[in-house]
Design a protein around this motif. Structure first.
Motif, PDB file in Angstrom:
ATOM      1  N   GLU A   1      27.522  45.214  43.873  1.00 35.90           N
ATOM      2  CA  GLU A   1      28.839  44.977  43.595  1.00 35.90           C
ATOM      3  C   GLU A   1      29.177  43.737  43.099  1.00 35.90           C
ATOM      4  OE1 GLU A   1      31.375  45.927  47.723  1.00 35.90           O
ATOM      5  OE2 GLU A   1      29.852  44.433  47.886  1.00 35.90           O
ATOM      6  N   VAL A   2      30.451  43.840  42.120  1.00 37.50           N
ATOM      7  CA  VAL A   2      30.642  42.451  41.465  1.00 37.50           C
ATOM      8  C   VAL A   2      31.879  41.991  41.906  1.00 37.50           C
ATOM      9  CG1 VAL A   2      31.043  41.659  39.005  1.00 37.50           C
ATOM     10  CG2 VAL A   2      29.357  43.588  39.349  1.00 37.50           C
ATOM     11  N   LYS A   3      31.870  40.813  42.148  1.00 31.99           N
ATOM     12  CA  LYS A   3      33.129  40.066  42.827  1.00 31.99           C
ATOM     13  C   LYS A   3      33.482  38.887  42.105  1.00 31.99           C
ATOM     14  CE  LYS A   3      33.000  42.207  47.423  1.00 31.99           C
ATOM     15  NZ  LYS A   3      33.431  42.097  48.639  1.00 31.99           N
ATOM     16  N   LYS A   4      34.732  38.428  42.005  1.00 30.52           N
ATOM     17  CA  LYS A   4      35.148  37.112  41.781  1.00 30.52           C
ATOM     18  C   LYS A   4      35.112  36.403  43.111  1.00 30.52           C
ATOM     19  CE  LYS A   4      38.277  38.874  38.148  1.00 30.52           C
ATOM     20  NZ  LYS A   4      39.970  39.183  37.874  1.00 30.52           N
ATOM     21  N   PHE A   5      34.976  35.023  42.689  1.00 32.62           N
ATOM     22  CA  PHE A   5      34.947  34.219  43.979  1.00 32.62           C
ATOM     23  C   PHE A   5      36.063  34.514  45.103  1.00 32.62           C
ATOM     24  CE2 PHE A   5      35.408  29.974  46.216  1.00 32.62           C
ATOM     25  CZ  PHE A   5      34.324  29.749  46.797  1.00 32.62           C
ATOM     26  N   SER A   6      37.043  34.834  44.501  1.00 31.94           N
ATOM     27  CA  SER A   6      38.327  34.911  45.669  1.00 31.94           C
ATOM     28  C   SER A   6      38.096  36.357  46.374  1.00 31.94           C
ATOM     29  CB  SER A   6      39.710  34.936  44.893  1.00 31.94           C
ATOM     30  OG  SER A   6      39.696  35.803  43.732  1.00 31.94           O
ATOM     31  N   GLU A   7      37.177  37.143  45.849  1.00 26.54           N
ATOM     32  CA  GLU A   7      37.057  38.252  46.378  1.00 26.54           C
ATOM     33  C   GLU A   7      36.023  38.381  47.656  1.00 26.54           C
ATOM     34  OE1 GLU A   7      38.548  41.545  42.588  1.00 26.54           O
ATOM     35  OE2 GLU A   7      36.445  40.411  42.736  1.00 26.54           O
ATOM     36  N   LEU A   8      35.283  37.401  47.420  1.00 32.98           N
ATOM     37  CA  LEU A   8      34.209  37.241  48.433  1.00 32.98           C
ATOM     38  C   LEU A   8      34.777  36.860  49.911  1.00 32.98           C
ATOM     39  CD1 LEU A   8      31.723  34.909  46.721  1.00 32.98           C
ATOM     40  CD2 LEU A   8      31.546  37.320  47.042  1.00 32.98           C
TER      41      LEU A   8
ATOM     42  N   ALA B   1      32.689  31.596  38.710  1.00 32.92           N
ATOM     43  CA  ALA B   1      31.501  32.764  38.413  1.00 32.92           C
ATOM     44  C   ALA B   1      31.894  34.045  38.758  1.00 32.92           C
ATOM     45  CB  ALA B   1      30.323  32.136  39.252  1.00 32.92           C
ATOM     46  N   LEU B   2      31.279  35.145  38.302  1.00 29.77           N
ATOM     47  CA  LEU B   2      31.391  36.593  38.819  1.00 29.77           C
ATOM     48  C   LEU B   2      29.907  36.422  39.517  1.00 29.77           C
ATOM     49  CD1 LEU B   2      31.951  38.954  35.664  1.00 29.77           C
ATOM     50  CD2 LEU B   2      33.384  38.695  37.811  1.00 29.77           C
ATOM     51  N   HIS B   3      30.268  37.034  40.712  1.00 30.80           N
ATOM     52  CA  HIS B   3      29.161  37.222  41.647  1.00 30.80           C
ATOM     53  C   HIS B   3      28.650  38.502  41.667  1.00 30.80           C
ATOM     54  CE1 HIS B   3      29.768  33.130  42.948  1.00 30.80           C
ATOM     55  NE2 HIS B   3      30.981  33.433  42.842  1.00 30.80           N
ATOM     56  N   VAL B   4      27.158  38.813  41.319  1.00 33.15           N
ATOM     57  CA  VAL B   4      26.788  40.196  41.505  1.00 33.15           C
ATOM     58  C   VAL B   4      25.642  40.123  42.496  1.00 33.15           C
ATOM     59  CG1 VAL B   4      25.300  41.873  39.885  1.00 33.15           C
ATOM     60  CG2 VAL B   4      26.826  40.136  38.620  1.00 33.15           C
ATOM     61  N   ILE B   5      26.017  41.120  43.452  1.00 29.37           N
ATOM     62  CA  ILE B   5      25.544  41.031  44.737  1.00 29.37           C
ATOM     63  C   ILE B   5      24.718  42.460  44.979  1.00 29.37           C
ATOM     64  CG2 ILE B   5      25.883  40.919  47.314  1.00 29.37           C
ATOM     65  CD1 ILE B   5      28.702  39.703  46.378  1.00 29.37           C
ATOM     66  N   GLY B   6      23.568  42.388  45.381  1.00 21.86           N
ATOM     67  CA  GLY B   6      22.567  43.553  45.608  1.00 21.86           C
ATOM     68  C   GLY B   6      22.468  43.726  47.091  1.00 21.86           C
ATOM     69  N   TRP B   7      23.220  44.683  47.757  1.00 21.34           N
ATOM     70  CA  TRP B   7      22.985  45.052  49.227  1.00 21.34           C
ATOM     71  C   TRP B   7      21.844  46.072  49.577  1.00 21.34           C
ATOM     72  CZ3 TRP B   7      26.395  42.659  52.447  1.00 21.34           C
ATOM     73  CH2 TRP B   7      27.392  41.837  51.963  1.00 21.34           C
TER      74      TRP B   7
ATOM     75  N   ALA C   1      19.603  40.420  46.817  1.00 24.97           N
ATOM     76  CA  ALA C   1      19.435  40.212  45.397  1.00 24.97           C
ATOM     77  C   ALA C   1      20.898  39.748  44.989  1.00 24.97           C
ATOM     78  CB  ALA C   1      19.321  41.554  44.579  1.00 24.97           C
ATOM     79  N   TYR C   2      20.952  38.912  43.908  1.00 23.01           N
ATOM     80  CA  TYR C   2      21.977  38.179  43.688  1.00 23.01           C
ATOM     81  C   TYR C   2      21.889  37.361  42.326  1.00 23.01           C
ATOM     82  CZ  TYR C   2      25.677  34.499  43.565  1.00 23.01           C
ATOM     83  OH  TYR C   2      26.498  33.468  43.295  1.00 23.01           O
ATOM     84  N   THR C   3      23.107  37.297  41.327  1.00 20.68           N
ATOM     85  CA  THR C   3      23.123  36.585  40.254  1.00 20.68           C
ATOM     86  C   THR C   3      24.587  35.997  40.433  1.00 20.68           C
ATOM     87  OG1 THR C   3      23.794  38.025  38.579  1.00 20.68           O
ATOM     88  CG2 THR C   3      21.694  37.702  39.095  1.00 20.68           C
ATOM     89  N   ARG C   4      24.854  35.074  39.470  1.00 25.19           N
ATOM     90  CA  ARG C   4      26.165  34.466  39.220  1.00 25.19           C
ATOM     91  C   ARG C   4      26.253  34.531  37.655  1.00 25.19           C
ATOM     92  NH1 ARG C   4      27.275  28.069  41.032  1.00 25.19           N
ATOM     93  NH2 ARG C   4      25.626  27.357  39.360  1.00 25.19           N
ATOM     94  N   CYS C   5      27.333  34.951  37.151  1.00 20.32           N
ATOM     95  CA  CYS C   5      27.629  35.007  35.676  1.00 20.32           C
ATOM     96  C   CYS C   5      28.725  34.371  35.308  1.00 20.32           C
ATOM     97  CB  CYS C   5      27.733  36.662  35.380  1.00 20.32           C
ATOM     98  SG  CYS C   5      26.381  37.565  35.856  1.00 20.32           S
ATOM     99  N   PHE C   6      28.952  33.659  34.074  1.00 22.36           N
ATOM    100  CA  PHE C   6      29.907  32.773  33.525  1.00 22.36           C
ATOM    101  C   PHE C   6      30.216  33.259  32.282  1.00 22.36           C
ATOM    102  CE2 PHE C   6      27.537  29.826  36.658  1.00 22.36           C
ATOM    103  CZ  PHE C   6      28.698  29.561  37.105  1.00 22.36           C
TER     104      PHE C   6
ATOM    105  N   LYS D   1      20.072  44.119  35.030  1.00 19.51           N
ATOM    106  CA  LYS D   1      20.683  44.974  34.400  1.00 19.51           C
ATOM    107  C   LYS D   1      22.147  45.009  34.560  1.00 19.51           C
ATOM    108  CE  LYS D   1      16.889  48.206  33.959  1.00 19.51           C
ATOM    109  NZ  LYS D   1      16.217  49.160  34.735  1.00 19.51           N
ATOM    110  N   ALA D   2      22.635  44.945  36.093  1.00 23.55           N
ATOM    111  CA  ALA D   2      23.965  45.039  36.534  1.00 23.55           C
ATOM    112  C   ALA D   2      24.723  43.697  36.184  1.00 23.55           C
ATOM    113  CB  ALA D   2      23.903  45.131  38.186  1.00 23.55           C
TER     114      ALA D   2
END
Length: 148
Positions: A6-13, A47-53, A60-65, A96-97
């Motif tokens: 999933e890709v979420k903005k901070f406010s969506e977490l 950041a955009l938060h890329v979350i692996g469930w 798994a996780y990254t943050r993107c700017f 990749k995501a």
């Protein structure tokens, strides 16, 4: 088992998601890597938060700017896979995501990251190349890498 991403903005977490992300970052970057540094740096809100469930747990996780925020290019940071899950190749899935999220949200494929030097070959497998000289970041050897 496949990773659900999933890709979420901070406010969506949700609070629980934020807690689990910060716990995973602390587990890997502070405890596993024995590195005392300020992980909570005030940048997560941008950041955009890329979350692996997997099995309803963040593994798994990254943050993107966006371009111009961290580097001139878009950027990916805080790349993490839980230690017990690394054998499944989730690092490749989350990278990749993250590149896809940057292209969709920021309309660019030009990405820069600050790589821990022992992971150069991993990032090269995703099309990145080293730029500049290596440097120490929080006591760990890093190098800039870009993908255009």
């Amino acid at each position: 088992m496949d990773l659900k991403i999933e890709v979420k903005k901070f406010s969506e977490l949700s609070l629980a998601e934020l807690y689990d992300i910060l716990q995973l970052r602390s587990e890997v970057f502070v405890v596993e890597q024995d590195c005392v540094y300020q992980d909570i740096d005030g940048k997560d809100a941008e950041a955009l938060h890329v979350i692996g469930w997997k099995n309803n747990k963040i593994v798994a996780y990254t943050r993107c700017f966006k371009p111009g925020y961290y580097f001139e290019q878009a950027s990916i940071g805080r790349v993490i896979v839980k230690q017990s899950e690394r054998k499944f190749g989730y690092g490749h899935d989350i990278m990749k995501a993250s590149a896809q999220a940057i292209e969709q949200h920021y309309n660019t494929t030009n990405i820069k990251l600050s790589a821990q030097q022992y992971l150069i070959k991993f990032y090269e497998s995703h099309g990145y190349r080293t730029v500049g000289e290596g440097y120490l970041e929080d006591g760990i050897p890093h190098i800039g890498m870009v993908k255009e």
